[in-house]
Design a protein around this motif. Structure first.
Motif, mmCIF file in Angstrom:
data_model
loop_
_atom_site.group_PDB
_atom_site.id
_atom_site.type_symbol
_atom_site.label_atom_id
_atom_site.label_comp_id
_atom_site.label_asym_id
_atom_site.label_seq_id
_atom_site.Cartn_x
_atom_site.Cartn_y
_atom_site.Cartn_z
ATOM 1 N N LEU A 4 -6.177 11.562 -17.366
ATOM 2 C CA LEU A 4 -6.670 11.415 -16.010
ATOM 3 C C LEU A 4 -7.422 12.662 -15.574
ATOM 4 C CD1 LEU A 4 -6.373 9.079 -14.044
ATOM 5 C CD2 LEU A 4 -4.512 10.317 -12.968
ATOM 6 N N TYR A 8 -11.094 12.899 -13.911
ATOM 7 C CA TYR A 8 -11.364 13.445 -12.577
ATOM 8 C C TYR A 8 -11.386 14.969 -12.631
ATOM 9 C CZ TYR A 8 -10.730 8.698 -10.902
ATOM 10 O OH TYR A 8 -10.860 7.350 -10.688
ATOM 11 N N LEU A 13 -15.018 15.855 -8.864
ATOM 12 C CA LEU A 13 -14.467 15.732 -7.510
ATOM 13 C C LEU A 13 -15.348 16.471 -6.503
ATOM 14 C CD1 LEU A 13 -10.689 16.177 -8.387
ATOM 15 C CD2 LEU A 13 -11.827 14.057 -7.742
ATOM 16 N N LYS A 17 -17.458 14.850 -3.380
ATOM 17 C CA LYS A 17 -17.234 15.259 -1.994
ATOM 18 C C LYS A 17 -18.500 15.841 -1.367
ATOM 19 C CE LYS A 17 -12.973 16.729 0.166
ATOM 20 N NZ LYS A 17 -11.711 17.453 -0.019
ATOM 21 N N GLY A 63 -20.093 4.527 -3.294
ATOM 22 C CA GLY A 63 -19.403 3.949 -4.445
ATOM 23 C C GLY A 63 -18.231 4.815 -4.836
ATOM 24 N N CYS A 64 -17.691 4.586 -6.015
ATOM 25 C CA CYS A 64 -16.526 5.356 -6.463
ATOM 26 C C CYS A 64 -16.923 6.781 -6.814
ATOM 27 C CB CYS A 64 -15.883 4.659 -7.656
ATOM 28 S SG CYS A 64 -16.913 4.692 -9.132
ATOM 29 N N ALA A 65 -15.917 7.617 -7.020
ATOM 30 C CA ALA A 65 -16.156 9.038 -7.289
ATOM 31 C C ALA A 65 -16.992 9.238 -8.548
ATOM 32 C CB ALA A 65 -14.819 9.762 -7.428
ATOM 33 N N PHE A 122 -12.138 5.728 -20.648
ATOM 34 C CA PHE A 122 -11.895 4.694 -19.633
ATOM 35 C C PHE A 122 -13.036 3.671 -19.671
ATOM 36 C CE2 PHE A 122 -9.557 8.392 -18.380
ATOM 37 C CZ PHE A 122 -8.404 7.917 -17.778
ATOM 38 N N ARG A 125 -14.765 2.152 -16.727
ATOM 39 C CA ARG A 125 -15.484 2.994 -15.776
ATOM 40 C C ARG A 125 -16.851 3.443 -16.265
ATOM 41 N NH1 ARG A 125 -12.093 4.646 -11.840
ATOM 42 N NH2 ARG A 125 -14.038 4.762 -10.686
ATOM 43 N N GLY B 354 -11.188 7.686 2.211
ATOM 44 C CA GLY B 354 -11.970 8.658 1.451
ATOM 45 C C GLY B 354 -11.971 8.455 -0.049
ATOM 46 N N HIS B 356 -12.548 5.570 -3.194
ATOM 47 C CA HIS B 356 -12.978 4.218 -3.554
ATOM 48 C C HIS B 356 -11.853 3.489 -4.302
ATOM 49 C CE1 HIS B 356 -15.214 1.024 -5.610
ATOM 50 N NE2 HIS B 356 -16.153 1.189 -4.695
ATOM 51 N N HIS B 358 -11.752 1.677 -6.861
ATOM 52 C CA HIS B 358 -11.681 1.782 -8.329
ATOM 53 C C HIS B 358 -11.030 3.082 -8.780
ATOM 54 C CE1 HIS B 358 -14.350 -1.702 -8.489
ATOM 55 N NE2 HIS B 358 -13.685 -1.922 -9.586
ATOM 56 N N ASP B 359 -11.233 4.128 -7.996
ATOM 57 C CA ASP B 359 -10.565 5.391 -8.322
ATOM 58 C C ASP B 359 -9.060 5.255 -8.076
ATOM 59 O OD1 ASP B 359 -12.986 6.748 -9.005
ATOM 60 O OD2 ASP B 359 -13.446 6.904 -6.884
ATOM 61 N N THR B 362 -7.662 3.220 -11.081
ATOM 62 C CA THR B 362 -7.573 3.977 -12.334
ATOM 63 C C THR B 362 -6.406 4.960 -12.291
ATOM 64 O OG1 THR B 362 -9.933 3.770 -12.802
ATOM 65 C CG2 THR B 362 -8.803 5.630 -13.807
ATOM 66 N N ILE B 363 -6.216 5.601 -11.147
ATOM 67 C CA ILE B 363 -5.157 6.623 -11.071
ATOM 68 C C ILE B 363 -3.766 5.977 -11.081
ATOM 69 C CG2 ILE B 363 -4.167 8.440 -9.613
ATOM 70 C CD1 ILE B 363 -7.114 9.157 -8.860
ATOM 71 N N SER B 366 -2.703 4.897 -14.511
ATOM 72 C CA SER B 366 -2.185 5.942 -15.405
ATOM 73 C C SER B 366 -0.673 6.105 -15.233
ATOM 74 C CB SER B 366 -2.907 7.275 -15.161
ATOM 75 O OG SER B 366 -2.506 7.817 -13.920
ATOM 76 N N LYS B 413 -0.322 10.270 -5.595
ATOM 77 C CA LYS B 413 -1.020 10.965 -6.673
ATOM 78 C C LYS B 413 -2.544 10.852 -6.490
ATOM 79 C CE LYS B 413 -1.087 11.515 -11.558
ATOM 80 N NZ LYS B 413 -0.676 10.963 -12.830
ATOM 81 N N GLU B 416 -3.394 13.379 -4.069
ATOM 82 C CA GLU B 416 -3.275 14.703 -4.710
ATOM 83 C C GLU B 416 -4.548 15.024 -5.507
ATOM 84 O OE1 GLU B 416 -0.499 15.923 -8.311
ATOM 85 O OE2 GLU B 416 0.619 14.967 -6.679
ATOM 86 N N VAL B 417 -5.027 14.048 -6.276
ATOM 87 C CA VAL B 417 -6.219 14.272 -7.108
ATOM 88 C C VAL B 417 -7.451 14.477 -6.231
ATOM 89 C CG1 VAL B 417 -7.820 13.182 -8.745
ATOM 90 C CG2 VAL B 417 -5.355 13.035 -9.130
ATOM 91 N N PHE B 418 -7.576 13.643 -5.191
ATOM 92 C CA PHE B 418 -8.799 13.676 -4.390
ATOM 93 C C PHE B 418 -8.751 14.650 -3.214
ATOM 94 C CE2 PHE B 418 -10.016 10.159 -6.890
ATOM 95 C CZ PHE B 418 -11.392 10.096 -6.802
ATOM 96 N N GLY B 419 -7.528 15.089 -2.891
ATOM 97 C CA GLY B 419 -7.391 16.066 -1.811
ATOM 98 C C GLY B 419 -7.645 15.464 -0.437
#
Lengths: 150, 419
Positions: A4, A8, A13, A17, A63-65, A122, A125, B354, B356, B358-359, B362-363, B366, B413, B416-419
């Motif tokens: 993971l 990420y 990230l 942002k 969209g996603c990160a 992944f 993705r 904040g 998405h 899909h993120d 995925t997290i 895991s 989590k 935590e990853v994205f803050g």
């Protein structure tokens, strides 16, 4: 967790942002829409060419990160490059996220792109990561149709 | 991804013994990414009890043959097993007769069958069909197709901010031009349980037939065709603990008799010459070709399994589980639930501020947690709530509060990853 973390990464990230070149471009030569309806990732890539050089590039959308960071890094890397250089970056990025890249040295050559090496772990993705790149390539080729990578 | 076998030991004290139920489902004791599987994607498909898996294997080992018209022993055996499931379903949903129970590939085919066959006969230029704003694509597109073909108009009953059909607005859409009404019993994207009886009665006041998409209802509740009094009801085996590839279209005999066949082929005919073909009686008129015999037999085993469960206890257990999950998720300030009807079944669609969907997916994956992310084949619902996608946790009676806690940790989590 380790897999993971490779997906990420801090840089991804950060670009998610604070995306770079995240604006509409009113005097763009061309703009192409990239849309993955199943995911909802939806971007527009704007481009201004100066002969064979990408003079300016920007994007808008959501969209996603992974997709957003990828669009941000793409714009930062392609800006000021020639068409041939941009196409080469496209190929390198594509190989990287689909896991076709060889040894470590090769990855080091990729600079910022290397942050996306975790995407290949992944498969679901990959389409997120390549959307903005395919959209950029379409813009280079001055195509008008909406791009999708689903 | 790695999958290994493990024995999970959930401990929930309840009238309904979830620990015992979980033993019936082998896949619930596997691991994903080295973590115990937490399967919260039941609205997409449910897991299968051992008895269904055994029935499928036994059919191919001992009973396999084509159904109907065979004179040999196995053909008779397979026909009996296939028709036995039809009897079980007739009783399970309280249909008036076996002639009203048609095997199809799934809910989607059930809707398409009615749209095409009923539409061909009863929908004409200037007519209208009414659906709702919370439908799955499978209960939108077949109606758009038939309306386009017939020069008819598709009208859509709106939903409110809680994700409930606004019944007064729905009632206003019904008129002499309306030829059919179709809506979901339970929304797959929002979990809303619609006031089906009231909506059916309103349509019947105008003499309009009603089709109910029951795909998301049957996994959570018993339904009674005589009580509902709908004209068509369609559902899928694979969402109610049976095999994929088979479903049922229930229809009132009188309407089914008045409708032309959906597909032509073997089984659906009585006699064929090049000049004229006469069609078979119900339900075979709508079952062209060799059916999905093995999965129908497996579906029969799923019905047996469901018949042995105490549904009032299940409904109460699922109600508590949904209330608990809603409370746990909403206690996280970053989480917003989409679909907040008071009447819901087993589905929580949510967005994490904040991040998405899909993120999120995925997290939590895991951590071994399976949730669905995206538009859930209900793009108009996403549009209505101005979200590109949601994450969706959907529950079955074998899920536990411990699994809800695991999801809550997974969401922490994500943050935590994205803050």
């Amino acid at each position: 967790m380790s897999e993971l973390k490779t997906l990420y990464q801090e840089m991804i990230l950060d670009h998610n942002k604070n995306p770079r070149n995240f604006r509409a471009m009113e005097d763009a030569d061309r703009s192409v829409e990239g849309y993955n309806p199943l995911c909802g990732d939806h971007y527009t890539v704007y481009m201004k060419m100066d002969g064979e050089m990408v003079k300016d590039i920007s994007f808008t959308g959501a969209g996603c990160a992974i997709s957003k960071a990828s669009a941000s890094v793409m714009s930062a890397m392609v800006k000021g490059k020639t068409r041939a250089q941009a196409e080469k970056l496209f190929e390198q990025f594509h190989q990287l996220v689909t896991g076709e890249v060889g040894g470590e040295n090769h990855i080091e050559e990729l600079g910022k792109l290397a942050a996306f090496s975790g995407v290949s772990e992944f498969p679901a993705r990959v389409k997120c990561a390549i959307l903005a790149w395919h959209t950029m390539k379409s813009a280079l080729e001055a195509k008008a149709e909406t791009v999708t990578t689903e | 991804m790695s999958i290994a076998t493990d024995i999970a030991t959930p401990a929930v004290a309840s009238k309904f013994d979830v620990a015992r139920i979980r033993k019936d489902f082998p896949i619930l004791h596997t691991k994903v990414h080295g973590k115990p599987l937490v399967y919260l994607d039941n609205a997409a498909t449910s897991q299968k009890p051992q008895s269904v898996i055994d029935a499928l294997a036994r059919y191919y080992k001992e009973q396999n043959s084509n159904v109907h018209r065979g004179v040999h022993f196995l053909s008779g055996f397979a026909t009996e097993a296939y028709e036995e499931t039809r009897k079980k379903i007739t009783r399970y949903i309280n249909a008036a007769s076996e002639r009203e129970v048609i095997f199809v590939r799934g809910t989607t085919e059930g809707v398409n069958l009615v749209a095409q066959s009923f539409g061909k006969k009863f929908i004409g230029k200037g007519d209208e069909a009414v659906i709702s704003a919370l439908e799955h694509h499978s209960n939108i597109v077949p109606w758009q197709m038939v309306c386009d073909e017939r020069g008819a108009t598709l009208r859509v009953a709106p939903i409110n901010d809680d994700g409930e059909i606004i019944v007064e607005e729905y009632a206003k859409l019904l008129n002499a031009k309306t030829k059919i009404v179709a809506f979901a019993h339970v929304s797959n994207a929002l979990g809303t349980v619609n006031p089906v009886k009231e909506m059916i009665a309103l349509a019947h006041d105008h003499g309009i037939p009603v089709l109910i998409d029951g795909a998301q209802a049957l996994p959570h509740m018993r339904v009674d065709m005589q009580d509902l009094d709908c004209d068509f009801y369609t559902f899928s085996s694979h969402k109610m603990f049976g095999p994929t590839g088979v479903g049922v279209l229930y229809g009132k005999e009188k309407l089914l008799n008045a409708m032309p066949p959906y597909q032509g082929g073997g089984d659906m005919i009585r006699s064929v010459t090049f000049e004229k073909t006469t069609y078979n009686d119900l339900p075979y008129k709508f079952e062209a070709g060799t059916p999905n015999i093995a999965d129908v037999v497996g579906f029969g085993a799923a019905i047996d399994y469901l018949n042995n469960l105490d549904f009032p206890a299940i409904e109460s257990y699922e109600h508590d589980l949904l209330a608990y999950a809603t409370e746990v998720l909403t206690s996280n300030k970053r989480v917003r639930i989409i679909g907040t009807s008071k009447h819901k079944a087993g589905v929580i669609s949510f967005v994490v501020d904040g991040v998405h969907a899909h993120d999120v997916g995925t997290i939590v994956d895991s951590e071994g947690i399976a949730v669905r992310t995206g538009h859930h084949c209900a793009m108009p619902v996403m549009e209505r709530f101005k979200v590109a996608a949601t994450a969706r946790a959907s529950f079955a009676f074998y899920n536990t509060k411990e699994e809800v806690d695991a999801l809550a940790r997974g969401i922490n989590k994500v943050i935590e990853v994205f803050g």
